[in-house]
Design a protein around this motif. Structure first.
Motif, PDB file in Angstrom:
ATOM      1  N   TYR A 130       0.811  -1.226   0.000  1.00 15.99           N
ATOM      2  CA  TYR A 130       0.000   0.000   0.000  1.00 15.99           C
ATOM      3  C   TYR A 130       0.846   1.279   0.000  1.00 15.99           C
ATOM      4  O   TYR A 130       0.624   2.186  -0.815  1.00 15.99           O
ATOM      5  N   ASP A 137       1.533   7.467  -6.315  1.00 16.83           N
ATOM      6  CA  ASP A 137       0.462   8.441  -6.580  1.00 16.83           C
ATOM      7  C   ASP A 137       1.035   9.855  -6.640  1.00 16.83           C
ATOM      8  O   ASP A 137       0.727  10.640  -7.535  1.00 16.83           O
ATOM      9  N   ASP A 151      -2.358  11.023  10.588  1.00 16.59           N
ATOM     10  CA  ASP A 151      -2.152   9.569  10.511  1.00 16.59           C
ATOM     11  C   ASP A 151      -1.387   9.132   9.258  1.00 16.59           C
ATOM     12  O   ASP A 151      -0.965   7.985   9.173  1.00 16.59           O
TER      13      ASP A 151
HETATM   14  P1  TYM Z   1      -8.079   8.112   3.976  1.00 17.63           P
HETATM   15  O1  TYM Z   1      -9.034   7.974   2.859  1.00 17.63           O
HETATM   16  O2  TYM Z   1      -8.060   7.088   5.042  1.00 17.63           O
HETATM   17  O3  TYM Z   1      -8.247   9.490   4.665  1.00 17.63           O
HETATM   18  C1  TYM Z   1      -8.341  10.672   3.902  1.00 17.63           C
HETATM   19  C2  TYM Z   1      -7.653  11.790   4.644  1.00 17.63           C
HETATM   20  O4  TYM Z   1      -8.289  12.005   5.913  1.00 17.63           O
HETATM   21  C3  TYM Z   1      -7.294  12.129   6.907  1.00 17.63           C
HETATM   22  N1  TYM Z   1      -7.845  11.650   8.192  1.00 17.63           N
HETATM   23  C4  TYM Z   1      -7.914  12.392   9.313  1.00 17.63           C
HETATM   24  N2  TYM Z   1      -7.538  13.661   9.584  1.00 17.63           N
HETATM   25  C5  TYM Z   1      -7.768  14.128  10.832  1.00 17.63           C
HETATM   26  N3  TYM Z   1      -8.345  13.396  11.814  1.00 17.63           N
HETATM   27  C6  TYM Z   1      -8.726  12.113  11.600  1.00 17.63           C
HETATM   28  N4  TYM Z   1      -9.304  11.401  12.568  1.00 17.63           N
HETATM   29  C7  TYM Z   1      -8.518  11.568  10.294  1.00 17.63           C
HETATM   30  N5  TYM Z   1      -8.794  10.359   9.731  1.00 17.63           N
HETATM   31  C8  TYM Z   1      -8.376  10.442   8.447  1.00 17.63           C
HETATM   32  C9  TYM Z   1      -6.147  11.237   6.427  1.00 17.63           C
HETATM   33  O5  TYM Z   1      -4.933  11.596   7.025  1.00 17.63           O
HETATM   34  C10 TYM Z   1      -6.173  11.496   4.936  1.00 17.63           C
HETATM   35  O6  TYM Z   1      -5.406  12.638   4.620  1.00 17.63           O
HETATM   36  N6  TYM Z   1      -3.560   6.566   2.469  1.00 17.63           N
HETATM   37  C11 TYM Z   1      -4.526   7.639   2.329  1.00 17.63           C
HETATM   38  C12 TYM Z   1      -5.007   7.838   0.894  1.00 17.63           C
HETATM   39  C13 TYM Z   1      -3.951   8.087  -0.118  1.00 17.63           C
HETATM   40  C14 TYM Z   1      -3.145   9.255  -0.239  1.00 17.63           C
HETATM   41  C15 TYM Z   1      -2.346   9.048  -1.385  1.00 17.63           C
HETATM   42  C16 TYM Z   1      -3.030  10.430   0.503  1.00 17.63           C
HETATM   43  C17 TYM Z   1      -3.625   7.279  -1.154  1.00 17.63           C
HETATM   44  N7  TYM Z   1      -2.664   7.840  -1.900  1.00 17.63           N
HETATM   45  C18 TYM Z   1      -1.408   9.998  -1.810  1.00 17.63           C
HETATM   46  C19 TYM Z   1      -2.096  11.374   0.081  1.00 17.63           C
HETATM   47  C20 TYM Z   1      -1.300  11.164  -1.051  1.00 17.63           C
HETATM   48  C21 TYM Z   1      -5.731   7.316   3.180  1.00 17.63           C
HETATM   49  O7  TYM Z   1      -5.940   6.209   3.561  1.00 17.63           O
HETATM   50  O8  TYM Z   1      -6.594   8.302   3.359  1.00 17.63           O
END
Ligand code: TYM
Length: 336
Positions: A130, A137, A151
């Motif tokens: 992952y 990306d 996170d």
């Molecule tokens: P994802 O889809 O889980 O979450 C999207 C974004 O939301 C942020 N986030 C939070 N921010 C503050 N408080 C929280 N409780 C919280 N939960 C989630 C995450 O930090 C994220 O920015 N791996 C990434 C997706 C991804 C990505 C990328 C991001 C894939 N390729 C390239 C940046 C660049 C993810 O799982 O996001």
């Protein structure tokens, strides 16, 4: 100054995603455009396949997420907005980056440890890989900034390492991107369990506020938020008061103020009830217009598909150029 970020189409988007990330995308698309560059945002369906999922639901979840982002203010005329699987350069670059990623690098990833522990039958090789796809990306677009929540820190650190490693070994082709986390709201916590981050998969149902929850549900969840039993109640940020700290952070982020402003305003509050109501009101003021626009956008899947398709064409034009350079310096593909 080019910005890239990705968001998963899994489940429903919550307040943590909204405040930690989506607000930054909308701001980032304008900042990038003002600097003569572009913000690039991607619904990462390939990342959502790394854990158990329902193929019959995947496209619908992509449309849900796309409609939320458009409703929040992403403007496909100003930014590039697309679906990850429409641009095969991401998976190709992930393979190339895999050649300079060690098994140990990936074994250290907190998110792999957490997510693999939750999988009931299969821990997929893709879940392990992952972070490499995530690096691809961003690096495929030679982006300078990656707006994410707290996170994703470790994943962004890894993509920086990979870009540096690549450049050192093959020549300066990739941009080493900077992490961008919001000053307030980088880590929104679960309202019922304020020691854990708000999360669709790992959190409590009552403590997770969804972007599409109706205003009444939002208010109910905030009214029941866990605080503490300090007497008299103290509305201040303090590591020993995670529930109150989280509410202050949410209120500050949702109303565009600093922690200090919120603490000063709340100094005259009679108790935590006032803080909870003020926070619910600020969150509803933030999300009401998003829910309204979502209701208009979501039913027209053809229109959403058209937006994503046009975005993918623009994205591919950029990523394919990077891949020509990457293949050349890595010695794969036909003679340049
Ligand atoms: P994802 O889809 O889980 O979450 C999207 C974004 O939301 C942020 N986030 C939070 N921010 C503050 N408080 C929280 N409780 C919280 N939960 C989630 C995450 O930090 C994220 O920015 N791996 C990434 C997706 C991804 C990505 C990328 C991001 C894939 N390729 C390239 C940046 C660049 C993810 O799982 O996001």
């Amino acid at each position: 100054m080019r910005i890239f970020s990705g968001i998963q189409p899994t489940g429903r988007k919550h307040l943590g995603n909204y405040i930690g990330a989506i607000v930054q995308y909308v701001e980032g698309q304008h900042r990038a455009a003002e600097h003569g560059d572009v913000g690039i945002f991607c619904v990462v369906d390939l990342h959502a396949m790394t854990v158990a999922y329902d193929p019959a639901e995947m496209r619908a979840r992509v449309y849900d997420t796309a409609a939320i982002l458009l409703a929040a203010g992403l403007d496909p005329e100003r930014c590039i907005f697309f679906r990850q699987s429409d641009v095969p350069e991401h998976t190709e670059l992930a393979w190339h980056l895999g050649a300079i990623t060690s098994h140990g690098d990936l074994n250290r990833m907190h998110q792999f440890k957490e997510k693999s522990a939750r999988q009931r039958d299969l821990v997929s090789a893709d879940l392990f890989f992952y972070p490499v796809l995530m690096a691809a990306d961003v690096l495929a677009y030679r982006a300078h900034e990656v707006p994410v929540g707290d996170d994703q820190r470790q994943h962004v650190e890894l993509m920086r390492d990979l870009a540096q490693r690549f450049n050192a070994r093959f020549g300066d082709e990739l941009v080493v991107p900077e992490l961008l986390v919001p000053a307030t709201g980088a880590r929104i916590m679960d309202l019922q369990a304020p020691d854990s981050k708000m999360s669709t998969t790992g959190g409590t149902a009552e403590g997770t506020v969804y972007v599409l929850d109706d205003a009444k549900t939002v208010e109910k969840k905030f009214k029941r938020a866990v605080t503490d039993s300090d007497d008299p109640p103290r509305i201040v940020r303090d590591p020993a008061k995670p529930g109150v700290t989280n509410l202050i952070d949410i209120l500050a982020a949702a109303s565009g103020r600093t922690h200090a402003d919120v603490e000063a305003e709340m100094a005259s509050a009679r108790g935590y009830g006032d803080l909870k109501l003020a926070t619910a009101a600020a969150v509803n003021a933030l999300l009401d217009p998003v829910r309204e626009r979502y209701a208009q956008l979501r039913p027209d899947e053809d229109a959403l598909e058209a937006v994503l398709g046009a975005g993918a064409q623009k994205a591919r034009a950029i990523a394919s150029e990077t891949l020509v350079d990457v293949r050349r310096v890595m010695g794969v593909g036909p003679r340049p």
